[in-house]
Design a protein around this motif. Structure first.
Motif, PDB file in Angstrom:
ATOM      1  N   ALA A 202       0.999  -1.202  -0.018  1.00  0.00           N
ATOM      2  CA  ALA A 202       0.000  -0.173  -0.035  1.00  0.00           C
ATOM      3  C   ALA A 202       0.832   1.345  -0.079  1.00  0.00           C
ATOM      4  N   VAL A 203       2.098   1.092   0.713  1.00  0.00           N
ATOM      5  CA  VAL A 203       2.834   2.497   0.785  1.00  0.00           C
ATOM      6  C   VAL A 203       3.464   2.708  -0.659  1.00  0.00           C
ATOM      7  N   ILE A 204       3.940   1.462  -1.589  1.00  0.00           N
ATOM      8  CA  ILE A 204       4.392   1.577  -2.750  1.00  0.00           C
ATOM      9  C   ILE A 204       3.085   2.270  -3.652  1.00  0.00           C
ATOM     10  N   GLY A 205       1.911   1.724  -3.376  1.00  0.00           N
ATOM     11  CA  GLY A 205       0.843   2.275  -4.212  1.00  0.00           C
ATOM     12  C   GLY A 205       0.508   3.497  -4.164  1.00  0.00           C
ATOM     13  N   LEU A 206       0.784   3.967  -2.780  1.00  0.00           N
ATOM     14  CA  LEU A 206       0.465   5.761  -2.510  1.00  0.00           C
ATOM     15  C   LEU A 206       1.624   6.363  -3.105  1.00  0.00           C
ATOM     16  N   GLU A 207       2.769   5.805  -3.145  1.00  0.00           N
ATOM     17  CA  GLU A 207       3.983   6.647  -3.729  1.00  0.00           C
ATOM     18  C   GLU A 207       3.562   6.713  -5.405  1.00  0.00           C
ATOM     19  N   LEU A 208       3.444   5.756  -5.656  1.00  0.00           N
ATOM     20  CA  LEU A 208       3.001   5.583  -7.296  1.00  0.00           C
ATOM     21  C   LEU A 208       1.842   6.540  -7.720  1.00  0.00           C
ATOM     22  N   ILE A 209       0.760   6.795  -6.814  1.00  0.00           N
ATOM     23  CA  ILE A 209      -0.378   7.570  -7.130  1.00  0.00           C
ATOM     24  C   ILE A 209       0.394   9.182  -6.963  1.00  0.00           C
ATOM     25  N   PHE A 210       1.192   9.264  -6.063  1.00  0.00           N
ATOM     26  CA  PHE A 210       2.059  10.694  -6.044  1.00  0.00           C
ATOM     27  C   PHE A 210       2.609  10.995  -7.509  1.00  0.00           C
ATOM     28  N   VAL A 211       3.367   9.969  -7.778  1.00  0.00           N
ATOM     29  CA  VAL A 211       4.170  10.321  -8.884  1.00  0.00           C
ATOM     30  C   VAL A 211       3.294  10.231  -9.934  1.00  0.00           C
TER      31      VAL A 211
END
Length: 558
Positions: A202-211
């Motif tokens: 989920a942390v990776i997913g949130l980072e990808l959303i921000f990018v």
């Protein structure tokens, strides 16, 4: 026997998935070949350039080619349709979560599942629905409103979409239960009673959303400031476009600190050194989060504030009452939204000085909010007539919900009141009044207006659309007001059970949530029923076909 049934079920499931994937591959490959041939006949070497030139300045219908063309309108439709898909997924989680609270002891869903549903519902609604719908409408409407002279950022926009989508998928399959703010040390407890074994995903997913959203924001700024027609000066841009400008500036200025914090949190999964009790820095993550976490609330509504101006103007045939104050209010809201995040941490020991600062700035937010509401009302008041179409009903309801949610929100600016209602359903009611009324209502209003264009000339059933509105409005009010009253009496949120005293308020919220769900099923039925019919009307829509550039000198108030 049990193993045989399991094996047969697995074989059947895999077969169905395989057939669906083959059909998807066949469709995509066939469509791609056809578009390549079309582009070649037109003298283009690649589909992307052909699509951008073909669709520049034109109305865009919703079809499979949006995933092959990378012009701004196609990208906008990708974001918009995907955001609606995630809204229904997250909404289903919300309804299940609501129904599980029909009794004060958790008997329908165990606490672990309830925690997962709560986290997934909130996270997907905010990052995939709210951000996605705002971004989609921006990409779709801004090029037409600004009469852009070129559209050459397609590869970047397309990359932004796929990165954002991948992030949402990662969050969906992570089954995280950390709530939407990912607080450590809860987020680092990789157990079902903590955050779940796949919380790192989920942390990776949130980072990808921000990018992805950051790339899309940069592209929108480029379109607005560098690609707009010379006939559209900054002083005459539609209010919606100004709302987009202020929104993407907030994204680019407030997201980076949390992106850094999430990177540190991800490292802590494997070598905990940053946000641990031993380093006394657990609160630091909360600071980094809320530096983004409160602006995201305004990011989810400011584009729709601008959209409300456009819808009101279209269905009253009146200019915005005061264009200058409309833009000024949205700009001031952008500035103040970056200065109020600390009111989420009043109970965290920031100290009296910071409490006073954030309390003051939180009260000051009332000024641009009131300016915006009075401007909407003045535009309606000075209009010769108001056509109460379904989109207009959603907008009017959104204004009323925003007033209620705004009043309950500003009360939390008082440090003493905040100490009482913090962590209760009062906060949940405040947020849902605004989110459902403004963000969801604005999305539906825009979708209904754009429907003739998206469906290539089809007409939705107005009676069913009104039922959709009535059920959504009534259900959301019942749910949110039940939370607000119960929260003021101390009903705690984020728990799978509660004291019997709060059962009437929970039952009211459950009833409201189910009514909202029924309303959305009517929306789906209406769209599906209308889409299979033959086109019967012009493909134009009010938001794109009747663009009149505002001017500071025009309007009832200036």
């Amino acid at each position: 026997m049990g193993q045989l049934v399991t094996l047969l079920s697995a074989v059947i499931s895999l077969s169905v998935v395989g057939v669906l994937l083959f059909y998807l591959y066949y469709y995509v490959n066939t469509k791609k070949i056809a578009l390549e041939e079309e582009a070649t006949r037109a003298g283009y070497e690649d589909i992307g350039t052909y699509g951008r030139d073909k669709n520049l300045g034109k109305l865009r219908a919703l079809d499979g080619s949006i995933f092959f063309f990378d012009d701004s309108k196609s990208i906008g439709l990708r974001f918009l349709i995907t955001s609606l898909l995630f809204m229904f997924i997250a909404g289903a989680f919300g309804v299940i979560m609501r129904v599980s609270l029909v009794y004060y002891n958790p008997i329908i869903t165990p606490p672990i599942i309830y925690n997962i549903l709560t986290t997934e519902h909130a996270t997907l609604m905010i990052y995939m629905f709210a951000l996605g719908s705002a971004t989609g409408l921006s990409f779709y409407l801004v090029p037409t409103m600004l009469k852009i002279k070129r559209d050459n950022m397609g590869p970047w926009s397309s990359a932004a979409y796929w990165i954002w989508l991948l992030g949402g998928v990662f969050i969906l399959i992570s089954r995280t239960s950390t709530r939407w703010y990912f607080y450590p040390p809860l987020a680092l407890q990789l157990a079902p009673y903590g955050a779940g074994p796949d919380n790192w995903l989920a942390v990776i997913g949130l980072e990808l959303i921000f990018v992805g959203i950051s790339i899309a924001s940069a592209v929108l700024l480029k379109i607005i400031f560098l690609d707009r027609s010379e006939s559209v000066p900054l002083s005459r841009m539609p209010v919606f476009v100004w709302g987009v400008v202020f929104t993407v500036i907030m994204i680019l200025s407030s997201a980076p600190p949390l992106m850094v914090g999430l990177g540190m949190l991800f490292y802590d999964f494997f070598n905990p050194i940053f946000f641990t009790a031993s380093t006394h820095s657990v609160l630091l993550f909360a600071v980094l989060f809320w530096f983004w976490g409160h602006p995201i609330v305004y990011i989810a509504v400011i584009p729709f504030f601008g959209l409300f101006y456009e819808v009101i103007s279209r269905f009253t045939d009146a200019k915005v009452y005061s264009y200058t104050s409309a833009v000024f209010a949205l700009g001031l809201l952008m500035v103040l939204s970056e200065l109020v995040w600390g009111h989420h941490l009043f109970n965290s020991g920031l100290g009296i000085t910071w409490d006073l600062f954030f309390s003051t700035t939180s009260f000051l937010v009332v000024i641009p909010s009131a300016l915006t509401v009075f401007n909407w009302i003045a535009t309606l008041w000075t209009a010769n007539r108001i056509r109460l179409t379904t989109p207009m009903l959603f907008v009017i309801n959104g204004i009323m919900d925003f007033v209620i949610g705004g009043i309950t929100g500003v009360m939390q600016s008082n440090v003493g009141v905040n100490e009482i209602v913090h962590g209760t359903y009062w906060v949940t009611g405040h947020f849902h009044f605004i989110f459902i009324g403004v963000t969801m209502g604005g999305t539906f209003a825009a979708f209904y207006i754009l429907f003739p264009t998206l469906s290539a000339g089809r007409v939705y059933d107005e009676r069913l659309a009104r039922w959709h509105f009535y059920l959504t409005a009534i259900g959301s009010f019942l749910m949110s007001i039940s939370w607000t009253i119960g929260g003021f009496l101390g009903m705690p949120r984020y728990v799978a059970g509660y004291f019997p005293f709060f059962m009437p308020f929970q039952d009211g919220a459950v009833t409201g949530g189910v009514i909202i769900g029924i309303g959305q099923l009517i929306f789906l039925y209406n769209i599906a029923k209308s889409w299979v019919k033959q086109p019967t009307t012009d493909i134009s829509n009010a938001l794109e076909s009747r663009i009149e550039l505002p001017s500071p000198e025009a309007g009832g108030g200036e």
